[in-house]
Structure formats: C-alpha cells, structure tokens
Motif scaffolding. Structure first.
Motif, PDB file in Angstrom:
ATOM      1  N   ARG A  65       0.871  -1.260  -0.167  1.00  0.00           N
ATOM      2  CA  ARG A  65       0.135  -0.109   0.024  1.00  0.00           C
ATOM      3  C   ARG A  65       0.725   1.145   0.121  1.00  0.00           C
ATOM      4  N   TYR A  69       0.986   4.167  -2.918  1.00  0.00           N
ATOM      5  CA  TYR A  69       0.486   5.694  -2.347  1.00  0.00           C
ATOM      6  C   TYR A  69       1.680   6.514  -3.087  1.00  0.00           C
ATOM      7  N   MET A 111      -4.829   0.849  -2.587  1.00  0.00           N
ATOM      8  CA  MET A 111      -5.066   2.338  -1.965  1.00  0.00           C
ATOM      9  C   MET A 111      -6.124   2.427  -1.298  1.00  0.00           C
ATOM     10  N   SER A 115      -8.225  -1.505   3.848  1.00  0.00           N
ATOM     11  CA  SER A 115      -7.612  -0.651   5.155  1.00  0.00           C
ATOM     12  C   SER A 115      -6.892  -1.676   6.096  1.00  0.00           C
ATOM     13  N   GLU A 119      -2.401   1.343  11.272  1.00  0.00           N
ATOM     14  CA  GLU A 119      -1.530   1.783  10.280  1.00  0.00           C
ATOM     15  C   GLU A 119      -0.404   2.520  10.988  1.00  0.00           C
ATOM     16  N   ASN A 129       1.067   7.730   2.827  1.00  0.00           N
ATOM     17  CA  ASN A 129      -0.317   8.220   2.827  1.00  0.00           C
ATOM     18  C   ASN A 129      -0.219   9.813   2.935  1.00  0.00           C
ATOM     19  N   HIS A 133      -1.910  12.528   0.312  1.00  0.00           N
ATOM     20  CA  HIS A 133      -2.824  13.518   0.940  1.00  0.00           C
ATOM     21  C   HIS A 133      -2.194  15.052   0.431  1.00  0.00           C
TER      22      HIS A 133
END
Length: 215
Positions: A65, A69, A111, A115, A119, A129, A133
């Motif tokens: 993941r 990202y 992504m 979940s 994390e 992540n 963002h």
C-alpha cells in the motif's frame, strides 16, 4: 560452507517479487484470506522464506500500500510541476488522477479498497499516505493563495478528491450510462463545485497530450 549473504539489491528485488505476488493474491482473494504460505507457494520458495524479508503478512500489505501511495503521489506531482500556471495545475491533477487509476488499477485498488488496523505501526505507510494527501491538497492551497478559491484547503481538496474517486469507481465498474461518459461527468461536477464556491473554474478544455508517467 555458509551461503553468501544477499546484496541489498538482491534483497530489494526479492521483496518486490513478494509484493507483486501478494498484490495479485490480495486483490483476488482479499488480504484476510491470503497466508504467508500461499505467497511462498506462488513464489516457488519454502514456506519460511518470505519471513526472512517481512515479519508477517500485514507488513507485506503495508509495503504494498505504501508503494501504491508513493506511485500515485509521484504521478500527480509530475503533472503539477509540468503545468504552466495555477489554473492549469488543477486540470493537470484531474487528468493525472484518471490516468493513474486506468494505468495502475491494482495500485489504485490497494490504496482505496483495503484498510489496515494500527497503520501507525508502519512508518513508511504513514509517510506515503501523508504524501498522497499533500499532493491532492497542495494544488488547492496554491489556488487559494492565488485568490482563485476561498475556503479551507483540506476540505476543498477532499471534495475534489471524493468527486474524482466516485467518477473513477463508477467508470471502472461500468456503472455509467452510455449517455454519460466519465469526462463529461467530471467536467460538469467540477464546474458545479467551483460555482458553488463562487470561483471561476480552471480551464476544463483538454490540454496537449501528457507524456506517459515514468514510474
């Protein structure tokens, strides 16, 4: 005679192999239904070999993941940096977003479809992540600074992000009617959002063909 230790490059290559195989299995079966033994079997190695490179399956999922990202953020950042002005950056982000989702559907799924609990245990995932963002919010802040938008950059950025994600998911799932194509829907949605914020939208006319992402 003891085996010669693997070089850093050899370790990186095998870790990538593990992640590539795990990505396919995660998407096909869901992370909760995949075991380290299955991953090892797909790789053609002993059941314990993956544990030499990752603590457990969750660490593999976090690595996969995080890579997704970072790939996403890099793609959008390149598009923003190539755009000639602030208005063009908004269009470039949207184009790059759609292009990424279509070109890297597995990364896009990793992504958003999965979940993880706790994390924060995985610093690289947290960092990646946050980078994604910041990429989705950064161009909004530039527009606010230029007087093209008013409001909170985080909130506006999430509004745009939610709209883009919804359109992408509908298109990838084949849920759009023949009369409504994704590009038209995207344009209408964005114009409506900008109008609601009493702002002039960026040019939504297609620009020159973008260079392929070098990822």
């Amino acid at each position: 005679m003891p085996k010669k230790p693997k070089t850093n490059q050899e370790v990186a290559v095998f870790r990538k192999r593990v992640c590539d195989v795990a990505t396919r299995l995660f998407i096909e079966h869901g992370p909760e239904n995949v075991t380290m033994r299955q991953i090892a079997a797909e790789l053609g190695v002993s059941a314990m070999t993956p544990y030499r490179y990752f603590r457990d399956k969750d660490e593999i999922l976090a690595a996969v993941r995080a890579a997704a990202y970072n790939k996403f953020a890099s793609s959008l950042s390149r598009a923003v940096n190539r755009a000639p002005d602030v208005r063009a950056k908004a269009r470039a982000v949207g184009d790059a977003y759609v292009r990424f989702a279509k070109r890297y559907p597995a990364a896009y799924q990793m992504m958003f479809d999965f979940s993880m609990q706790d994390e924060e245990r995985y610093p690289e995932l947290v960092k990646a992540n946050a980078r994604a963002h910041d990429t989705m919010i950064g161009y909004v802040q530039l527009m606010i600074d230029a007087g093209l938008l008013q409001g909170d950059a985080d909130l506006i950025g999430y509004m745009f992000w939610a709209t883009m994600h919804g359109i992408v998911v509908l298109e990838m799932a084949g849920r759009l009617d023949r009369e409504i194509d994704a590009d038209t829907l995207r344009e209408k949605c964005m114009r409506t959002l900008y109008a609601g914020m009493l702002a002039s939208p960026p040019s939504l006319e297609p620009g020159p063909p973008a260079h392929e992402d070098q990822t």
